[in-house]
Design an enzyme around this catalytic site. Structure first.
Site, mmCIF file in Angstrom:
data_model
loop_
_atom_site.group_PDB
_atom_site.id
_atom_site.type_symbol
_atom_site.label_atom_id
_atom_site.label_comp_id
_atom_site.label_asym_id
_atom_site.label_seq_id
_atom_site.Cartn_x
_atom_site.Cartn_y
_atom_site.Cartn_z
ATOM 1 N N GLU A 80 0.816 -1.204 0.000
ATOM 2 C CA GLU A 80 0.000 0.000 0.000
ATOM 3 C C GLU A 80 0.856 1.262 0.000
ATOM 4 O O GLU A 80 0.521 2.259 -0.650
ATOM 5 C CB GLU A 80 -0.922 0.015 1.231
ATOM 6 N N GLU A 121 13.200 -32.111 0.826
ATOM 7 C CA GLU A 121 14.090 -32.730 -0.157
ATOM 8 C C GLU A 121 14.876 -33.799 0.581
ATOM 9 O O GLU A 121 15.874 -33.508 1.235
ATOM 10 C CB GLU A 121 15.031 -31.699 -0.775
ATOM 11 N N ARG A 169 21.590 -21.966 -5.433
ATOM 12 C CA ARG A 169 22.836 -21.745 -6.160
ATOM 13 C C ARG A 169 22.530 -20.976 -7.436
ATOM 14 O O ARG A 169 21.985 -21.531 -8.398
ATOM 15 C CB ARG A 169 23.499 -23.086 -6.469
ATOM 16 N N THR A 171 10.823 -39.208 2.936
ATOM 17 C CA THR A 171 9.711 -38.749 2.103
ATOM 18 C C THR A 171 8.479 -39.617 2.336
ATOM 19 O O THR A 171 7.359 -39.116 2.480
ATOM 20 C CB THR A 171 10.095 -38.769 0.617
ATOM 21 N N GLY A 189 15.469 -38.428 1.181
ATOM 22 C CA GLY A 189 15.489 -39.749 0.577
ATOM 23 C C GLY A 189 14.135 -40.421 0.646
ATOM 24 O O GLY A 189 13.152 -39.871 1.163
#
Length: 394
Positions: A63, A322, A218, A328, A324
């Site tokens: 705003e 993220e 990266r 997961t 294995g």
């Protein structure tokens, strides 16, 4: 929350101006954490007089930028804002007061703010000043821009996306654990964008010990970062890296520690005191949380719900997993994955390669159905975004 019902008397022009505000809000998606994405458009006599977006925490809100651009044209104008204007003094003054001082005649808002410090107070302040307020325009789209923020502010857990890279035959790594690279450069660049949209990246001790991953953003893998970031000269905001490591086994020489950005390690009482102390001295934020009570909630020995509670308390509202196959699978079984991002490459890794998710099932009735939200081609690879039906809203 707001004490008056959402409006329904919106014109075609109202929709167009709010859509513009939502596009502006998206400018902050890589940089605004821990605040929500917000956009504002100021319109006078059917003509846009000012536009603004909130780009970084601690800096002016949407705003304010829009009012600066509008100048005197703001008097008697209508402001379209994607989120209820704040009414409290935080790192910046209240936006509701700025709108009042500028002489805005009407404020159209996409949705109320569930933040207890706002929660209808912005609306009340505007209405007390004689400003007409309407809300509910493109509210679903505004909600979708900040799902984690809205859920956490309402007392729930953060929004969590899990990312998997796999082959055409559904494998994520060779038997040895070698997994670099299944996907090509365009898909890896896309991962950088999703990391940048997250306040924290979660991984497990097994992944870090095997791959020595840094899990930071990266820029060399993200060629269009300077175009997408609002202030590229300031560099990329690094999400916090969160390691679930019950025994605090993270080596002091790990890339996770050496790379730019903060690191938080969630361990249990099983972690040796000397390891906890050494990692803390190396700059790692150490937190002792509950140990997993069963295989269903196991995640590197750390209870998933306890981990999410710790991250909520730390101010995170958008997380990316993220990890294995085991970790997961544990998060999926716990029903805390909201979106599953799957990158699939046109390659075969063979029947002896590792599965992408560890989730033993014996009968078809056990399968976890997914809803396809988006699918697109990234070079030769395909990215599919799924909504997890199993996900809980707790």
């Amino acid at each position: 929350m707001s004490d008056f019902a959402a409006s329904t008397d919106f014109s075609t022009a109202d929709f167009a101006f709010m859509a513009d505000a939502l596009r502006l809000a998206a400018q902050g998606q890589y940089s605004v954490h821990p605040n929500p994405q917000v956009g504002c458009v100021i319109v006078r006599d059917g003509v846009v007089a000012g536009r603004g977006a909130h780009l970084r925490a601690g800096e002016p809100h949407a705003e304010v930028y829009a009012l600066r651009e509008a100048g005197e044209s703001a008097r008697g104008a209508t402001a379209y804002v994607t989120l209820e204007p704040c009414a409290h003094h935080g790192r910046t003054p209240p936006c509701a007061e700025a709108l009042i001082a500028a002489g805005i005649a009407e404020v159209v808002v996409a949705m109320p703010d569930a933040n207890p410090q706002v929660a209808g107070r912005g609306f009340a302040l505007l209405r007390a000043a004689g400003i007409r307020v309407r809300h509910g325009l493109l509210s679903a789209q505004a909600q979708a821009q900040n799902p984690g923020f809205h859920r956490v502010m309402a007392g729930g857990r953060p929004w969590l996306r899990a990312k998997i890279a796999l082959s055409a035959d559904g494998r994520s790594a060779m038997t040895s654990g070698e997994s670099q690279w299944i996907t090509a450069a365009p898909a890896r660049a896309d991962v950088q964008r999703w990391r940048a949209r997250s306040s924290a990246i979660i991984t497990g001790s097994g992944t870090v010990l095997a791959d020595d991953s840094s899990l930071n953003i990266r820029p060399e893998l993200w060629p269009d970062a300077s175009v997408l970031m609002p202030h590229p000269e300031r560099g990329v905001r690094q999400p916090e890296r969160v390691l679930l490591d019950s025994r605090a086994r993270l080596p002091l020489t790990a890339k996770l520690i050496a790379a730019n950005g903060s690191v938080r390690l969630l361990h249990t009482a099983q972690a040796p005191a000397e390891r906890v102390q050494a990692l803390a001295q190396a700059g790692v934020m150490m937190h002792c949380v509950a140990e997993a009570a069963s295989d269903r909630s196991a995640s590197s020995g750390v209870a998933i719900q306890a981990a999410l509670a710790a991250l909520t308390e730390a101010g995170h509202h958008t997380l990316m997993l993220e990890a294995g196959a085991t970790l997961t699978g544990a998060f999926l079984r716990a029903g805390v994955v909201d979106e599953l991002i799957v990158y699939q490459a046109p390659t075969l890794l063979g029947s002896s390669a590792r599965a992408a998710v560890t989730w033993p099932m014996q009968r078809m009735i056990e399968q976890c159905r997914l809803i396809v939200k988006d699918r697109r081609q990234l070079g030769d690879d395909t990215r599919t975004m799924y909504q997890c039906v199993l996900s809980s809203e707790e």
